[in-house]
Design an enzyme around this catalytic site. Structure first.
Site, PDB file in Angstrom:
ATOM      1  CB  CYS A 187      59.054  33.496 -57.895  1.00  0.00           C
ATOM      2  SG  CYS A 187      58.020  34.764 -58.637  1.00  0.00           S
ATOM      3  CG  ASP A 198      89.609   7.338 -57.327  1.00  0.00           C
ATOM      4  OD1 ASP A 198      90.818   7.374 -57.027  1.00  0.00           O
ATOM      5  OD2 ASP A 198      88.960   8.325 -57.690  1.00  0.00           O
ATOM      6  CD  GLU A 202      94.895  -6.161 -61.941  1.00  0.00           C
ATOM      7  OE1 GLU A 202      95.025  -5.265 -61.083  1.00  0.00           O
ATOM      8  OE2 GLU A 202      95.745  -7.041 -62.136  1.00  0.00           O
ATOM      9  CB  CYS A 235      57.919  38.802 -62.003  1.00  0.00           C
ATOM     10  SG  CYS A 235      57.735  37.897 -60.455  1.00  0.00           S
ATOM     11  CE1 TYR A 284      97.704  -2.627 -56.219  1.00  0.00           C
ATOM     12  CE2 TYR A 284      95.473  -1.829 -55.874  1.00  0.00           C
ATOM     13  CZ  TYR A 284      96.838  -1.661 -55.744  1.00  0.00           C
ATOM     14  OH  TYR A 284      97.346  -0.547 -55.146  1.00  0.00           O
ATOM     15  CE  LYS A 286      95.494   4.413 -61.390  1.00  0.00           C
ATOM     16  NZ  LYS A 286      95.035   5.255 -60.305  1.00  0.00           N
ATOM     17  CB  CYS A 337      56.524  35.155 -62.309  1.00  0.00           C
ATOM     18  SG  CYS A 337      58.268  34.878 -62.639  1.00  0.00           S
ATOM     19  CE  LYS A 368      93.580   8.366 -63.853  1.00  0.00           C
ATOM     20  NZ  LYS A 368      94.541   9.175 -63.120  1.00  0.00           N
ATOM     21  CB  CYS A 393      60.958  36.838 -58.571  1.00  0.00           C
ATOM     22  SG  CYS A 393      61.026  36.107 -60.215  1.00  0.00           S
TER      23      CYS A 393
END
Ligand code: IVH
Length: 676
Positions: free
Chosen positions: A428, A119, A115, A413, A227, A117, A434, A316, A410
């Site tokens: 920027c 969460d 099955e 530059c 379950y 698992k 740049c 897991k 920036c």
């Protein structure tokens, strides 16, 4: 129903009908009647009950949200403790588990149920005479909290069991969870309302169940999978885990559809890999799978060790969230100047890879997290998505950790950083002054889907810009062999290969060229639409904003971007130079009327085609107006499966998306191309 005598019967009949249709919908995922018909039944029941409040019973489907808020939670002692599972993280550990089971049971052939698992959080449901009378959280396993008022609001939990074939007392256990998509929606809503957002679906489910007011819980999208059996008063209940689950399903409980019976260790491991592959696409979060010895008599023989059964184990998956430390916060400057903050992390293994950087998205996100250098953070990497910082662990913050200040200049530059729209996107203002923006725009220009210049990688572009050899994209076409061989790690042969690739790129297509220019918000499909609509570059350059807006999918913002792009002196110069370097493409017959033959259709390509590369197939589909996507979803119209198709073909089948083999695909292509 006019006769008063019939009212109690009608109410009872409606309750049974509504419960039955809830069962079809929630437990079996297979509704029998349209929603509108269900709503009519439900409404009829509600009106009859309103007219005859003395006939209302707690197990009526109209009574999910019962009384008002509680003042506190009552304690519930679990008659049979709610135990936990031992965890295994490798196939070797699962092998050891299986060996212990076979040794104790003195048999080599063991059947397991496997099955997911899920969460969420464990909950016990108590049914007395078929009616839900109590729901409790696991708590410490011995004492939990009474959350009946809240669990009653979960639509997949039946308030009364289906049919008549149930024991007088039945305790069922399972997991309450929040589906991934509903979790995202909830967080979006919470954010909009300025309320607390949840870290993950499990926390959201737990927080939603721990509400004193059932109306709050009712508004939260919770679901439940059963379950396990807690206890059943009479004998006669099935004697294997799998049959028990099927029996519970027949009584109206929702049992996860991924539940399987498997044989021995190989069966378990195969299940594990199948589910790991499906993990991203399941609508709920799972953090592993659970194997349980199927025969109850064998479970009894194995018994328990400390607080976990010897007959079950959780296998897991690699964690998708891990804890690490922020070593620095930097900003990256993208091709269009977007300034994106990034957390530099102490390397951490998460989601199957080592992560050292995580995006922080924008200034708002930094504000929201209040993330600081030195902070311990939860990092998440799910599937192929970019790693993200989920939350900051406040109580681990080092003293004197300074609040992060978003740069006003920036870092590359020194130009001012300006904010766009609602102030979230930072940019920027240096433009092509740049060097970060310049490098990125060059990288974009040469990339595979643009001018496709093989061998011009990131490091090379960096050197070419830093040495002043390439200032804008047109300079690529002036490079000489001597200049190239002078660069680091550039031998004669690779220099020649690169020059050949540059030369080859002169012959291209108009959509590629337009895409390569890097006009803000003009991606491949917009470039293609432009090319198809206007047919040649001159017409696009000359087009007014209104004319640009005539192109399918181009709105005022993109039209403005295109219009402005072609009117900037710098861009005009670069274009002139590029064309002088003899870049050329076949003329396209403009199609100004009628939709493209595959407009609105989405394709996904998988496997190897024999007649053409996937890139060619993509280009041909796109030129017919189709969208080509990288992943299969319910919105996909066709999956084209070549030789050795990957998991996409399997997913298409699961979703019922039409799959075409190469022969059928070629036929369709030929037909549509004739129509175009
Ligand atoms: S069986 C005695 N089956 O995992 C065995 N648990 O550490 C009791 N869980 O608290 C649990 N999916 O919240 C079982 N298919 C599943 C499960 C499952 C999730 C959770 C459950 C339990 C924890 C065990």
């Amino acid at each position: 129903m006019s006769s008063l005598d019939n009212v109690p019967q009608r109410i009872e009949a409606l309750r049974e009908l509504v419960s039955y249709h809830d069962y079809r919908y929630y437990a079996l995922d297979s509704p029998e009647i349209p929603d509108a018909e269900y709503d009519r039944l439900f409404q009829e029941l509600r009106s009859l009950e309103q007219a005859h409040p003395e006939l209302i019973t707690l197990d009526s489907p109209t009574q999910r949200v019962g009384a008002g808020p509680l003042s506190q939670f009552e304690k519930v002692v679990h008659e049979i403790p709610m135990l936990s599972l031992s965890n295994a993280f490798s196939e070797e550990e699962i092998g050891n588990f299986h060996r212990r089971v076979t040794e104790r049971l003195k048999t080599d052939t063991i059947e397991y149920t496997a099955e997911p698992k899920v969460d969420g959080l464990a909950v016990s449901l108590l049914y007395e005479d078929g009616v839900l009378t109590r729901a409790a959280t696991r708590g410490d396993g011995v004492t939990g909290e009474d959350v009946t008022h809240n669990v009653r609001t979960i639509p997949s939990v039946p308030l009364r069991l289906i049919g008549k074939d149930y024991p007088g007392v039945l305790e069922v256990r399972g997991e309450v969870f929040m589906p991934k998509a509903r979790f995202e929606e909830l967080n979006d809503n919470q954010r909009e309302k300025g309320e607390k957002v949840f870290v993950n679906p499990r926390n959201a489910a737990a927080g939603s169940l721990r509400q004193l007011d059932p109306r709050v819980t009712a508004a939260r999208p919770l679901e439940m999978f059963c379950y396990a059996l807690g206890r059943a008063q009479d004998e006669g209940f099935p004697d294997t885990q799998y049959e028990i689950l099927m029996k519970l399903r027949s009584l109206g409980m929702r049992v996860c559809a991924e539940t399987r019976k498997v044989d021995g260790l190989p069966g378990c491991l195969e299940y594990y890999h199948t589910l790991l592959g499906k993990r991203q696409n399941l609508p709920y979060e799972i953090d592993g799978v659970v194997y349980k010895v199927n025969k109850i008599s064998q479970q009894d023989a194995l018994g328990f060790i400390s607080r976990a059964p010897r007959w079950a184990v959780a296998h897991k998956f690699p964690a998708q969230e891990e804890l690490t430390v922020v070593e620095a916060i930097d900003v990256q400057v993208g091709r269009t100047g977007a300034v994106t903050p990034v957390a530099r992390l102490k390397p951490v293994y998460v989601g199957g890879v080592t992560v050292t950087n995580a995006t922080l998205h924008n200034r708002d996100e930094i504000e929201r997290l209040d993330i600081r250098v030195g902070d311990s953070v939860v990092v998440r990497r799910a599937g192929d998505v970019i790693p993200e910082v989920v939350s900051v662990v406040r109580d681990r913050r080092p003293h004197r950790a300074k609040k992060y200040k978003f740069p006003t200049r920036c870092p590359v530059c020194g130009s001012d950083v300006v904010y766009e729209g609602d102030g979230v996107i930072a940019r920027c203002s240096g433009g092509l002054f740049c060097s970060a923006q310049r490098k990125q725009s060059i990288q974009h220009f040469v990339s595979r889907r643009a001018m496709d210049i093989d061998g011009l990688g990131e490091k090379l572009v960096e050197q070419l810009v830093d040495r002043g050899l390439v200032n804008d994209v047109s300079d690529i076409y002036t490079l000489s062999k001597a200049q190239l061989t002078d660069l680091e790690r550039m031998a004669e042969k690779s220099a020649q290969n690169l020059l050949d690739a540059i030369d080859k790129s002169r012959r291209t297509t108009l959509p590629r060229f337009l895409f390569a220019l890097g006009i803000p918000q003009v991606g491949e499909s917009t470039a293609l639409a432009l090319a198809n609509h206007f047919g040649e570059l001159g017409a696009i350059r000359a087009a007014s904003k209104e004319e640009l807006e005539q192109v399918p999918d181009i709105g005022p913002v993109v039209a403005e971007n295109i219009y402005t792009f072609f009117r900037q002196t710098h861009n005009k110069d670069v274009l002139k130079k590029l064309l002088r370097h003899k870049l050329h493409w076949p003329v396209i017959k403009p199609r100004k009327v009628g939709p493209a033959p595959l407009a609105g259709k989405t394709f996904v390509l998988t496997g190897t085609l024999s007649a053409m590369t996937r890139d060619e197939a993509r280009a041909r589909l796109q030129s017919l107006g189709a969208k080509v996507s990288g992943s299969v979803s319910k919105k996909t119209d066709f999956v084209i499966a070549g030789e050795d198709p990957g998991s996409k073909a399997a997913k298409a089948e699961a979703l019922g998306v039409e799959t075409l083999d190469e022969a059928r695909f070629m036929k369709m292509l030929a037909k549509k191309e004739r129509q175009a």
